[in-house]
Enzyme design. Structure first.
Site, PDB file in Angstrom:
ATOM      1  CG  MET A   1      -1.795   1.259   1.327  1.00  0.00           C
ATOM      2  SD  MET A   1      -2.779   1.325   2.857  1.00  0.00           S
ATOM      3  CE  MET A   1      -1.510   1.815   4.050  1.00  0.00           C
TER       4      MET A   1
ATOM      5  CG  ASP B   1       0.749   7.960  -3.133  1.00  0.00           C
ATOM      6  OD1 ASP B   1       1.711   7.554  -2.467  1.00  0.00           O
ATOM      7  OD2 ASP B   1       0.877   8.545  -4.216  1.00  0.00           O
TER       8      ASP B   1
ATOM      9  CG  PHE C   1       0.048   5.772 -11.252  1.00  0.00           C
ATOM     10  CD1 PHE C   1       0.115   4.390 -11.162  1.00  0.00           C
ATOM     11  CD2 PHE C   1       1.193   6.449 -11.634  1.00  0.00           C
ATOM     12  CE1 PHE C   1       1.292   3.690 -11.436  1.00  0.00           C
ATOM     13  CE2 PHE C   1       2.374   5.776 -11.913  1.00  0.00           C
ATOM     14  CZ  PHE C   1       2.424   4.402 -11.815  1.00  0.00           C
TER      15      PHE C   1
ATOM     16  CD  GLU D   1       5.339  11.431  -6.735  1.00  0.00           C
ATOM     17  OE1 GLU D   1       5.402  10.625  -7.674  1.00  0.00           O
ATOM     18  OE2 GLU D   1       5.606  11.146  -5.548  1.00  0.00           O
TER      19      GLU D   1
END
Length: 564
Positions: free
Chosen positions: A95, A97, A153, A279
């Site tokens: 796991m 984000d 994503f 990001e």
């Protein structure tokens, strides 16, 4: 909705169903689904699983008995070495984000980057869990699988209350997930256009998702690192606003339908930290405490380039008119100075009567995330935190505090008051009757003539983690040099620091959970998050003061119940 216990005791039928669905998705992903041989393969696989069901009917010798942690029944569920007990972590697999954080009809949805087939990063899915109280989480089946367009994503989710997308109705508005599609074939070929943006929608409270047949909804302009869309509704312009990470800056887009997007502006090429790729952005309005003023907050995660190495989360405050974000200052400011709070974003669509902006981060760091010494699962999330803005001489500072729902975990008959006292040197604190390894510790210090003071957690092997304040250096620190296993990564052990000027008093609020500490100083004015991996649980507590005395004004240690 299934009860949590039923989900945890997933039947063999449910397991087989999920495996079949995953196989179907993977076959689609590799563009094999239309071939005759693939159809035959699928039939064979289904028959094999049907035979397995018949053969094993009535027994499941490999299954674990999973029970509620507080029902008085012993259970091996979620008790692996280093497993956090009140932080969210996946049952198994990899796991990272948090994604798609949205509130709808009494449920906080948490999606997350997930690879169920390994404990290292792989083809990304959106895992899924829900909670009614931000504390107790219910695992749900994988929400969005990779497909022929690519991996799934990071991204966000919103409730399309006005049905601007046309996917739902006024009576049943859709939840829309907005995510990056990552094409590994283009990446492997050296192409730049490997990332585009897609959407999916749900009409049943997020349980099932339909990918939009017109994906991608935002194509790639020919740049690498074009990802992590975060979307909000902008009331003034009556449009959806997307902030998107593009290398070392963000692009801002707008849309009326969530299906077609127009470029508005960019921000960041000359602001903040640029030690790595930007990001997981997040843009939202937040009222300044004790005022009628509202400012816009922009969260931007960066990897590498954090204040103590590797991944970290920075922020800006400013103004936004639906087209351009104008920052108050371009200097670098950090949401969390610890090494283990990354990709943090906030929930959308929390009711106005609640009024909170609630944040959650991935409790790890890309410097070592894939090699930490856990088995079966990797990574956990931070505790949920309420964000607020506090003005100090014209500067708007972002504060983070634990959400009040965490008080539900406190065990009234397992707590210790720490009496007022003066400390010089090391002072052991009696923690008998409290499980220190899953606890909440609150201490108010007052200092004048001392060089350093703080807290030490220890175990029977002599390992320790130190949380302290250096008066002479004016900095907080967390020292995990001797906190346990560290040989898995050469840059794991060490001391993290945070510049902080305390004026004779300092409040430490620490959440301890088996393999992590989260430090909140002076009501969230400074935050540090760190993970560690002791050989055995920390079960001893010491307070200390070097080269002088420190006064303990008051303190309290409370055991926290496990949530599994």
């Amino acid at each position: 909705m299934l009860k949590m216990e039923k989900l945890r005791s997933m039947s063999l039928w449910h397991t087989i169903f999920n495996i079949v669905i995953r196989i179907d998705s993977y076959l689609s992903f590799f563009n094999l689904i239309k071939s005759k041989s693939t159809k035959n393969m699928k039939i064979l696989i289904y028959m094999m699983f049907l035979a397995a069901i018949i053969f094993s009917f009535g027994c499941d010798p490999q299954s674990e008995k999973k029970t509620n942690a507080n029902d008085g029944v012993n259970s091996s569920y979620y008790t692996e070495s280093h497993r956090p007990q009140y932080h969210f972590s996946p049952e198994f697999g990899w796991m990272n984000d948090p994604n798609g954080m949205v509130y709808y009809e009494g449920e906080y949805h948490m999606f997350y980057q997930y690879y169920p087939d390994s404990t290292v990063w792989g083809p990304m899915h959106w895992g899924h869990a829900v909670s009614a109280d931000l504390v107790h989480w219910e695992h749900l089946p994988i929400a969005i699988f990779p497909d022929s367009l690519g991996y799934i994503f990071s991204g966000s989710a919103v409730v399309d209350w006005n049905n601007t997308s046309g996917f739902g109705t006024d009576e049943n508005p859709p939840i829309i997930a907005i995510y990056t599609i990552h094409d590994m074939e283009i990446e492997k070929a050296g192409g730049l256009e490997d990332e585009t943006q897609g959407i999916a929608y749900s009409l049943d409270k997020g349980r099932n998702w339909i990918k939009y047949e017109g994906n991608p909804v935002l194509g790639n302009p020919g740049v690498a690192d074009f990802r992590d869309p975060n979307v909000i509704w902008h009331e003034e312009t009556q449009k959806w606003i997307m902030v998107l990470s593009v290398q070392d800056r963000i692009h801002i887009y707008s849309s009326e339908t969530l299906k077609e997007w127009q470029f508005e502006s960019e921000f960041g090429h000359d602001a903040g930290s640029h030690g790595g790729v930007w990001e997981c952005p997040d843009l939202f309005p937040l009222q300044v405490d004790a005022t009628e003023q509202t400012k816009w907050v922009l969260l931007l995660n960066i990897n590498p380039g954090g204040p103590n190495g590797g991944s970290a989360n920075q922020y800006f405050t400013g103004d936004f008119d639906g087209h351009i974000f104008q920052a108050d200052t371009k200097e670098t400011r950090w949401v969390d100075y610890g090494r283990d709070n990354y990709a943090g974003v906030t929930w959308s669509d929390i009711p106005k009567e609640d009024g909170r902006r609630i944040f959650l981060g991935w409790m790890s760091n890309w410097n070592y995330a894939q090699v930490v010494p856990t088995e079966k699962w990797r990574s956990a999330m931070t505790i949920p935190r309420k964000l607020s803005l506090v003005e100090d001489q014209g500067v708007f500072n972002l504060h983070s505090e634990p959400v009040e729902e965490l008080e539900l975990l406190r065990t009234p008959n397992a707590e210790k008051n720490i009496e007022s006292q003066s400390i010089s040197g090391i002072q052991p604190i009696d923690v008998a009757g409290v499980n220190l390894s899953t606890s909440e510790l609150m201490i108010d210090f007052q200092f004048d003539e001392t060089d350093e003071f703080g807290i030490i957690l220890m175990n029977e092997e002599g390992e320790d983690i130190k949380i302290g304040y250096s008066v002479s250096d004016k900095q907080l620190f967390i020292d995990r040099t001797n906190a346990g296993k560290s040989d898995f990564a050469e840059d794991f052990a060490g001391i993290s620091i945070a510049p902080y000027s305390a004026n004779k008093k300092l409040k430490m609020h620490v959440y301890i959970d088996v393999s992590s500490v989260e430090l909140f100083v002076d009501d969230g004015n400074m935050v540090m998050t760190e993970i560690y991996f002791p050989t055995s649980n920390m079960n001893k507590l010491q307070l200390y003061s070097n080269h002088g005395e420190v006064d303990i004004l008051n303190g309290k240690l409370v055991e926290l119940n496990r949530i599994w």
